[in-house]
Design a protein around this motif. Structure first.
Motif, PDB file in Angstrom:
ATOM      1  N   VAL A 132       0.864  -1.193   0.000  1.00 39.41           N
ATOM      2  CA  VAL A 132       0.000   0.000   0.000  1.00 39.41           C
ATOM      3  C   VAL A 132       0.892   1.232   0.000  1.00 39.41           C
ATOM      4  O   VAL A 132       1.826   1.327   0.805  1.00 39.41           O
ATOM      5  CB  VAL A 132      -0.930   0.008   1.230  1.00 39.41           C
ATOM      6  CG1 VAL A 132      -1.781   1.282   1.232  1.00 39.41           C
ATOM      7  CG2 VAL A 132      -1.826  -1.229   1.242  1.00 39.41           C
ATOM      8  N   TYR A 133       0.620   2.171  -0.924  1.00 43.77           N
ATOM      9  CA  TYR A 133       1.431   3.386  -1.027  1.00 43.77           C
ATOM     10  C   TYR A 133       0.564   4.614  -0.803  1.00 43.77           C
ATOM     11  O   TYR A 133      -0.672   4.542  -0.866  1.00 43.77           O
ATOM     12  CB  TYR A 133       2.135   3.464  -2.386  1.00 43.77           C
ATOM     13  CG  TYR A 133       1.207   3.592  -3.555  1.00 43.77           C
ATOM     14  CD1 TYR A 133       0.802   4.855  -4.018  1.00 43.77           C
ATOM     15  CD2 TYR A 133       0.737   2.462  -4.231  1.00 43.77           C
ATOM     16  CE1 TYR A 133      -0.056   4.972  -5.097  1.00 43.77           C
ATOM     17  CE2 TYR A 133      -0.114   2.577  -5.305  1.00 43.77           C
ATOM     18  CZ  TYR A 133      -0.509   3.835  -5.738  1.00 43.77           C
ATOM     19  OH  TYR A 133      -1.362   3.966  -6.803  1.00 43.77           O
ATOM     20  N   LYS A 156       6.135   4.628  -5.198  1.00 43.15           N
ATOM     21  CA  LYS A 156       7.379   4.236  -4.554  1.00 43.15           C
ATOM     22  C   LYS A 156       7.368   4.523  -3.055  1.00 43.15           C
ATOM     23  O   LYS A 156       8.280   4.108  -2.338  1.00 43.15           O
ATOM     24  CB  LYS A 156       8.562   4.958  -5.204  1.00 43.15           C
ATOM     25  CG  LYS A 156       8.794   4.534  -6.651  1.00 43.15           C
ATOM     26  CD  LYS A 156      10.039   5.194  -7.221  1.00 43.15           C
ATOM     27  CE  LYS A 156      10.284   4.737  -8.662  1.00 43.15           C
ATOM     28  NZ  LYS A 156      11.518   5.362  -9.225  1.00 43.15           N
ATOM     29  N   ASN A 157       6.334   5.234  -2.604  1.00 43.72           N
ATOM     30  CA  ASN A 157       6.233   5.569  -1.181  1.00 43.72           C
ATOM     31  C   ASN A 157       5.369   4.519  -0.473  1.00 43.72           C
ATOM     32  O   ASN A 157       4.203   4.740  -0.157  1.00 43.72           O
ATOM     33  CB  ASN A 157       5.640   6.974  -1.016  1.00 43.72           C
ATOM     34  CG  ASN A 157       5.570   7.394   0.448  1.00 43.72           C
ATOM     35  OD1 ASN A 157       6.339   6.915   1.282  1.00 43.72           O
ATOM     36  ND2 ASN A 157       4.649   8.295   0.749  1.00 43.72           N
ATOM     37  N   ILE A 158       5.949   3.351  -0.257  1.00 45.54           N
ATOM     38  CA  ILE A 158       5.223   2.239   0.357  1.00 45.54           C
ATOM     39  C   ILE A 158       5.106   2.494   1.859  1.00 45.54           C
ATOM     40  O   ILE A 158       6.101   2.740   2.555  1.00 45.54           O
ATOM     41  CB  ILE A 158       5.942   0.906   0.105  1.00 45.54           C
ATOM     42  CG1 ILE A 158       6.158   0.683  -1.396  1.00 45.54           C
ATOM     43  CG2 ILE A 158       5.175  -0.254   0.711  1.00 45.54           C
ATOM     44  CD1 ILE A 158       4.886   0.575  -2.184  1.00 45.54           C
ATOM     45  N   ILE A 159       3.873   2.460   2.348  1.00 44.52           N
ATOM     46  CA  ILE A 159       3.651   2.725   3.770  1.00 44.52           C
ATOM     47  C   ILE A 159       3.286   1.465   4.562  1.00 44.52           C
ATOM     48  O   ILE A 159       3.255   1.486   5.796  1.00 44.52           O
ATOM     49  CB  ILE A 159       2.528   3.774   3.960  1.00 44.52           C
ATOM     50  CG1 ILE A 159       1.222   3.238   3.366  1.00 44.52           C
ATOM     51  CG2 ILE A 159       2.929   5.095   3.328  1.00 44.52           C
ATOM     52  CD1 ILE A 159       0.037   4.143   3.632  1.00 44.52           C
ATOM     53  N   VAL A 172      -8.972  -0.331   6.365  1.00 51.31           N
ATOM     54  CA  VAL A 172      -8.589  -1.726   6.639  1.00 51.31           C
ATOM     55  C   VAL A 172      -7.248  -1.727   7.359  1.00 51.31           C
ATOM     56  O   VAL A 172      -6.425  -0.809   7.187  1.00 51.31           O
ATOM     57  CB  VAL A 172      -8.508  -2.541   5.334  1.00 51.31           C
ATOM     58  CG1 VAL A 172      -8.178  -4.006   5.625  1.00 51.31           C
ATOM     59  CG2 VAL A 172      -9.802  -2.437   4.549  1.00 51.31           C
ATOM     60  N   SER A 173      -7.038  -2.732   8.155  1.00 50.68           N
ATOM     61  CA  SER A 173      -5.779  -2.832   8.895  1.00 50.68           C
ATOM     62  C   SER A 173      -4.602  -2.976   7.940  1.00 50.68           C
ATOM     63  O   SER A 173      -4.554  -3.903   7.124  1.00 50.68           O
ATOM     64  CB  SER A 173      -5.834  -4.033   9.851  1.00 50.68           C
ATOM     65  OG  SER A 173      -4.586  -4.190  10.505  1.00 50.68           O
ATOM     66  N   ILE A 174      -3.664  -2.048   8.056  1.00 49.77           N
ATOM     67  CA  ILE A 174      -2.457  -2.053   7.218  1.00 49.77           C
ATOM     68  C   ILE A 174      -1.251  -2.313   8.117  1.00 49.77           C
ATOM     69  O   ILE A 174      -1.040  -1.581   9.100  1.00 49.77           O
ATOM     70  CB  ILE A 174      -2.290  -0.714   6.470  1.00 49.77           C
ATOM     71  CG1 ILE A 174      -3.496  -0.466   5.553  1.00 49.77           C
ATOM     72  CG2 ILE A 174      -1.000  -0.712   5.670  1.00 49.77           C
ATOM     73  CD1 ILE A 174      -3.456   0.880   4.851  1.00 49.77           C
ATOM     74  N   ARG A 175      -0.504  -3.324   7.767  1.00 51.88           N
ATOM     75  CA  ARG A 175       0.651  -3.687   8.584  1.00 51.88           C
ATOM     76  C   ARG A 175       1.882  -2.896   8.156  1.00 51.88           C
ATOM     77  O   ARG A 175       2.121  -2.697   6.948  1.00 51.88           O
ATOM     78  CB  ARG A 175       0.944  -5.180   8.470  1.00 51.88           C
ATOM     79  CG  ARG A 175      -0.129  -6.045   9.095  1.00 51.88           C
ATOM     80  CD  ARG A 175       0.406  -7.414   9.374  1.00 51.88           C
ATOM     81  NE  ARG A 175      -0.530  -8.231  10.122  1.00 51.88           N
ATOM     82  CZ  ARG A 175      -0.237  -9.416  10.644  1.00 51.88           C
ATOM     83  NH1 ARG A 175       0.978  -9.919  10.484  1.00 51.88           N
ATOM     84  NH2 ARG A 175      -1.142 -10.095  11.321  1.00 51.88           N
ATOM     85  N   ARG A 176       2.636  -2.485   9.148  1.00 51.89           N
ATOM     86  CA  ARG A 176       3.899  -1.806   8.849  1.00 51.89           C
ATOM     87  C   ARG A 176       4.917  -2.822   8.367  1.00 51.89           C
ATOM     88  O   ARG A 176       4.899  -3.995   8.757  1.00 51.89           O
ATOM     89  CB  ARG A 176       4.412  -1.079  10.090  1.00 51.89           C
ATOM     90  CG  ARG A 176       3.476   0.009  10.607  1.00 51.89           C
ATOM     91  CD  ARG A 176       4.070   0.689  11.818  1.00 51.89           C
ATOM     92  NE  ARG A 176       5.355   1.311  11.485  1.00 51.89           N
ATOM     93  CZ  ARG A 176       6.150   1.905  12.371  1.00 51.89           C
ATOM     94  NH1 ARG A 176       5.779   1.959  13.648  1.00 51.89           N
ATOM     95  NH2 ARG A 176       7.286   2.459  11.989  1.00 51.89           N
ATOM     96  N   ILE A 177       5.805  -2.362   7.526  1.00 51.27           N
ATOM     97  CA  ILE A 177       6.827  -3.258   6.991  1.00 51.27           C
ATOM     98  C   ILE A 177       8.195  -2.832   7.535  1.00 51.27           C
ATOM     99  O   ILE A 177       8.454  -1.647   7.759  1.00 51.27           O
ATOM    100  CB  ILE A 177       6.840  -3.222   5.441  1.00 51.27           C
ATOM    101  CG1 ILE A 177       7.053  -1.796   4.924  1.00 51.27           C
ATOM    102  CG2 ILE A 177       5.576  -3.822   4.885  1.00 51.27           C
ATOM    103  CD1 ILE A 177       7.169  -1.728   3.411  1.00 51.27           C
TER     104      ILE A 177
END
Length: 311
Positions: free
Chosen positions: A266-267, A272-275, A297-302
């Motif tokens: 997800v950016y 290129k700014n993947i969050i 929706v729940s977005i996991r940090r990488i």
């Protein structure tokens, strides 16, 4: 008259000498006598003993320590029991080798001595070579090549006794061989393991049970320590990602399912700014007709790592 008597004695003495010579040439023991069967029985025992030693030499020495440990851990109940019985003996590789060869040599050297008592010396040589070749070499080694583990486990008691008897000779020679040649207990290298896995695949056509996916996973795991991040990377232009401000409508859900990935980057604004990462299994409760935003929706940090460029 005296001359005639002397001539008769000379003829008798010559006849005795001829009978003795013929007896010596024919073996010296009358056929059917007790000693004949005794010597014949001893000859058969020596042939069988030499065959057992020859077969055990090939069967036990062909079983590596790594192979026996694998059988102990992953074999059937019978194989585990047999491997556990053989392993302590095979660990003394050179002492075992010297013991088996010494006993085999003694049996084969003693066989012509007994056969020479039964038959003519030429017949004894032919029989000795025939029996040793057929029953002392070919048949035992053919059996032990196929059933080396089972044969070795059944005769391990005999091997232990012979190792004790031959200890004064076999132990020093075995120690010398250990110092000069070392032990043959090397494990498989990484490349050898990869080749072994590929041989056991179904595609190799040799009866292996590993599927293509399984061989790919195993080979990839073996290459993991030597692979760089650059080799494992996928160019960001070739990835499928979602904008954090986009909606999970029918079109977006169709693209996600068509890709077949378990995670989608997800950016925000710039691709290129993947969050973070969106887990596909978290979309099970999302209904496309509601057009839920990706941000809801729940977005996991990488995890992120610093890149050092070398010029």
């Amino acid at each position: 008259m005296m001359q005639w008597i002397n001539a008769v004695e000379v003829v008798r003495m010559g006849t005795r000498g001829m009978s003795t010579t013929v007896g010596a040439e024919s073996g010296g023991i009358e056929f059917g006598s007790v000693m004949f069967f005794v010597y014949a029985g001893l000859s058969c025992v020596l042939v069988l003993f030499a065959g057992i030693m020859s077969g055990l030499t090939l069967g036990l020495m062909s079983l590596g320590l790594v192979e026996l440990e694998i059988l102990q851990r992953s074999g059937t109940a019978t194989e585990k029991k047999q491997a556990a019985a053989i392993l302590p003996v095979v660990q003394k590789q050179h002492q075992l080798l010297v013991t088996l060869l010494l006993c085999n040599a003694c049996a084969m050297e003693a066989l012509p001595i007994y056969l020479d008592k039964l038959f003519n010396q030429y017949v004894a040589i032919v029989l000795s070579v025939t029996f040793v070749l057929a029953f002392g070499e070919v048949i035992p080694q053919a059996i032990c090549t196929r059933y080396g583990l089972a044969v070795g486990a059944n005769f391990v008691w005999l091997v232990r006794i012979l190792m004790i008897i031959c200890y004064p000779i076999a132990y020093p020679i075995g120690k010398i061989l250990d110092c000069v040649l070392g032990h043959n207990d090397a494990l498989f290298r990484r490349a050898q393991l990869k080749a072994l896995v590929s041989i056991h695949s179904q595609e190799a056509g040799k009866g292996g049970e590993l599927t293509h996916d399984e061989t790919t996973i195993i080979s990839g795991a073996l290459d993991l320590t030597e692979k760089t991040a650059e080799e494992a990377m996928t160019p960001i232009e070739s990835t499928f990602s979602l904008d954090v401000n986009s909606k999970l409508d029918w079109e977006a859900m169709g693209k996600i399912l068509a890709r077949g990935h378990s995670r989608v980057p997800v950016y925000s604004g710039n691709p290129k700014n993947i969050i973070g990462l969106l887990l596909i299994k978290s979309l099970l409760t999302v209904r496309p007709e509601t057009e839920t935003p990706v941000s809801a929706v729940s977005i996991r940090r990488i995890p992120r790592v610093a890149v050092i460029w070398q010029l």
